[in-house]
Design a protein around this motif. Structure first.
Motif, PDB file in Angstrom:
ATOM      1  N   ALA A  22      71.896   8.118  43.152  1.00 25.59           N
ATOM      2  CA  ALA A  22      71.195   9.052  42.396  1.00 25.59           C
ATOM      3  C   ALA A  22      69.358   9.308  42.098  1.00 25.59           C
ATOM      4  O   ALA A  22      69.206   7.542  42.673  1.00 25.59           O
ATOM      5  CB  ALA A  22      72.142   8.320  40.572  1.00 25.59           C
ATOM      6  N   LEU A  24      66.948  10.510  39.220  1.00 19.82           N
ATOM      7  CA  LEU A  24      67.134  11.693  37.990  1.00 19.82           C
ATOM      8  C   LEU A  24      65.589  11.056  37.560  1.00 19.82           C
ATOM      9  O   LEU A  24      64.471  10.436  38.046  1.00 19.82           O
ATOM     10  CB  LEU A  24      67.073   9.985  36.796  1.00 19.82           C
ATOM     11  N   TYR A  45      68.136   5.893  42.037  1.00 20.71           N
ATOM     12  CA  TYR A  45      69.079   4.575  42.023  1.00 20.71           C
ATOM     13  C   TYR A  45      69.605   4.151  43.205  1.00 20.71           C
ATOM     14  O   TYR A  45      70.065   5.176  44.032  1.00 20.71           O
ATOM     15  CB  TYR A  45      70.318   4.952  41.136  1.00 20.71           C
ATOM     16  N   LEU A  94      71.561   1.303  39.646  1.00 14.10           N
ATOM     17  CA  LEU A  94      72.774   1.614  38.512  1.00 14.10           C
ATOM     18  C   LEU A  94      73.641   0.269  37.959  1.00 14.10           C
ATOM     19  O   LEU A  94      73.785   0.765  36.945  1.00 14.10           O
ATOM     20  CB  LEU A  94      73.780   3.060  39.291  1.00 14.10           C
ATOM     21  N   GLU A  98      72.828  -0.309  34.177  1.00 14.91           N
ATOM     22  CA  GLU A  98      73.587  -0.785  33.220  1.00 14.91           C
ATOM     23  C   GLU A  98      74.361  -1.748  32.146  1.00 14.91           C
ATOM     24  O   GLU A  98      74.297  -1.772  31.050  1.00 14.91           O
ATOM     25  CB  GLU A  98      75.682  -0.454  34.313  1.00 14.91           C
ATOM     26  N   LEU A 122      67.163   7.138  30.265  1.00 17.30           N
ATOM     27  CA  LEU A 122      68.383   7.483  30.864  1.00 17.30           C
ATOM     28  C   LEU A 122      68.676   8.736  29.405  1.00 17.30           C
ATOM     29  O   LEU A 122      69.232   9.980  30.062  1.00 17.30           O
ATOM     30  CB  LEU A 122      69.766   6.156  30.111  1.00 17.30           C
ATOM     31  N   ILE A 127      69.735  14.489  35.785  1.00 11.97           N
ATOM     32  CA  ILE A 127      70.107  13.869  36.973  1.00 11.97           C
ATOM     33  C   ILE A 127      69.820  15.477  37.586  1.00 11.97           C
ATOM     34  O   ILE A 127      70.630  16.608  37.914  1.00 11.97           O
ATOM     35  CB  ILE A 127      71.965  14.080  36.464  1.00 11.97           C
ATOM     36  N   ASP A 130      73.731  12.957  41.397  1.00 18.12           N
ATOM     37  CA  ASP A 130      74.646  12.119  41.338  1.00 18.12           C
ATOM     38  C   ASP A 130      75.501  12.101  42.913  1.00 18.12           C
ATOM     39  O   ASP A 130      76.806  12.495  42.283  1.00 18.12           O
ATOM     40  CB  ASP A 130      75.043  12.043  40.252  1.00 18.12           C
ATOM     41  N   LYS A 134      77.841   8.189  39.081  1.00 22.66           N
ATOM     42  CA  LYS A 134      78.448   6.999  38.241  1.00 22.66           C
ATOM     43  C   LYS A 134      77.072   7.079  36.897  1.00 22.66           C
ATOM     44  O   LYS A 134      77.193   6.806  35.758  1.00 22.66           O
ATOM     45  CB  LYS A 134      78.131   5.603  38.830  1.00 22.66           C
ATOM     46  N   ALA A 135      75.836   7.797  37.479  1.00 21.68           N
ATOM     47  CA  ALA A 135      74.650   8.428  36.544  1.00 21.68           C
ATOM     48  C   ALA A 135      75.136   9.011  35.449  1.00 21.68           C
ATOM     49  O   ALA A 135      74.801   8.574  34.153  1.00 21.68           O
ATOM     50  CB  ALA A 135      73.723   9.257  37.175  1.00 21.68           C
ATOM     51  N   GLN A 139      75.302   8.356  31.118  1.00 19.04           N
ATOM     52  CA  GLN A 139      75.052   9.488  30.792  1.00 19.04           C
ATOM     53  C   GLN A 139      75.668   9.584  28.728  1.00 19.04           C
ATOM     54  O   GLN A 139      75.571  10.025  27.998  1.00 19.04           O
ATOM     55  CB  GLN A 139      74.208  10.283  31.297  1.00 19.04           C
TER      56      GLN A 139
END
Length: 268
Positions: A22, A24, A45, A94, A98, A122, A127, A130, A134-135, A139
């Motif tokens: 990902a 961001l 990520y 990621l 998390e 976050l 984004i 992705d 998962k991102a 979020q």
């Protein structure tokens, strides 16, 4: 929001790498409050290591200069795009993110200062890529109201360090002033402000935006402030420059005003 061609091309090339899960865009550009001095804060990520040589091949095409593999805080490549705008590429995982968010937002484990900054990072991010979703999932998962238990935990951790406990910043400042240790004075004030703003953002149920523009963002987004907030901060910073004994009176006044606010909010 439109981005430059060199930025878009750089993001596209990174997104094509199998190590990248990902990408961001955070910071003021991600939150759409950029000014002419704003850089790009890009979080890449990874699912496994991305060699410096691969990163260099991409940044060489789209950046006029780049400091590769800086390790001051996290793994970063810091430089300037071909269009003249500064860019920071920060590499994370990621799963790590998390874990950090769960620890704070769900388990209410706090520090002293900047407790919720990864949460704000976050939520404010755009984004850009992705691969697995998962991102986007994270979020959505952490786009929740400010937990009351987290608010209370931040106050319980930080407020005693204003003046009440032996290690409190007030007492540390008093010693530093007595010793005429100006470096220690400035250090203690910086640490005190970190705890102070951690509490103010918590009281206003705003995830902490980080170390830049804290006061202006608090005033823009919040509505619960200690009496005399701006005047006291001004006098505190002026006192830090002169190192005068009046600093202690300012800290005591700020502590009393903050305690009054916390009592009004049922947090003390």
């Amino acid at each position: 929001m439109a981005y430059s061609d060199c930025f878009n091309d750089l993001i596209r090339e990174f997104s094509e790498l199998p190590q990248v899960d990902a990408i961001l865009l955070a910071g003021s550009r991600g939150a759409e409050r950029a000014d002419p001095d704003s850089d790009y804060d890009v979080y890449v990520y990874l699912n496994r290591a991305l060699p410096v040589e691969q990163r260099k091949a991409i940044t060489d095409r789209h950046c006029q200069m780049m400091e590769l593999n800086n390790q001051f805080w996290e793994t970063e490549d810091d430089g300037v795009l071909n269009d003249g705008v500064e860019i920071e590429l920060i590499y994370r995982g990621l799963e790590w993110l998390e874990g950090e968010l769960s620890r704070v937002v769900e388990l209410h484990q706090v520090g002293v200062g900047y407790t919720t900054c990864f949460w704000a990072n976050l939520l404010d991010s755009k984004i850009l890529f992705d691969r697995t979703g998962k991102a986007t999932e994270l979020q959505s998962r952490f786009n929740v109201p400010y937990p009351p238990l987290l608010k209370q935990a931040i106050v319980d951790k930080c407020f005693p360090l204003m003046k009440a406990q032996i290690p409190a910043y007030y007492h540390q400042l008093k010693k530093a002033l007595k010793r005429e240790d100006r470096i220690s004075v400035n250090h203690r004030i910086a640490e005190m402000l970190a705890a102070y703003f951690d509490m103010l953002f918590a009281v206003n149920e705003i995830p902490h935006p980080g170390e830049k523009r804290m006061l202006s963002l608090l005033l823009a987004k919040g509505n619960k402030f200690p009496v005399g907030l701006q005047d006291d901060l001004q006098q505190l910073l002026e006192g830090a420059a002169t190192g005068g004994e009046e600093l202690l009176a300012v800290v005591e006044r700020m502590t009393i005003a903050l305690q009054t606010l916390l009592e009004q909010e049922g947090l003390k």
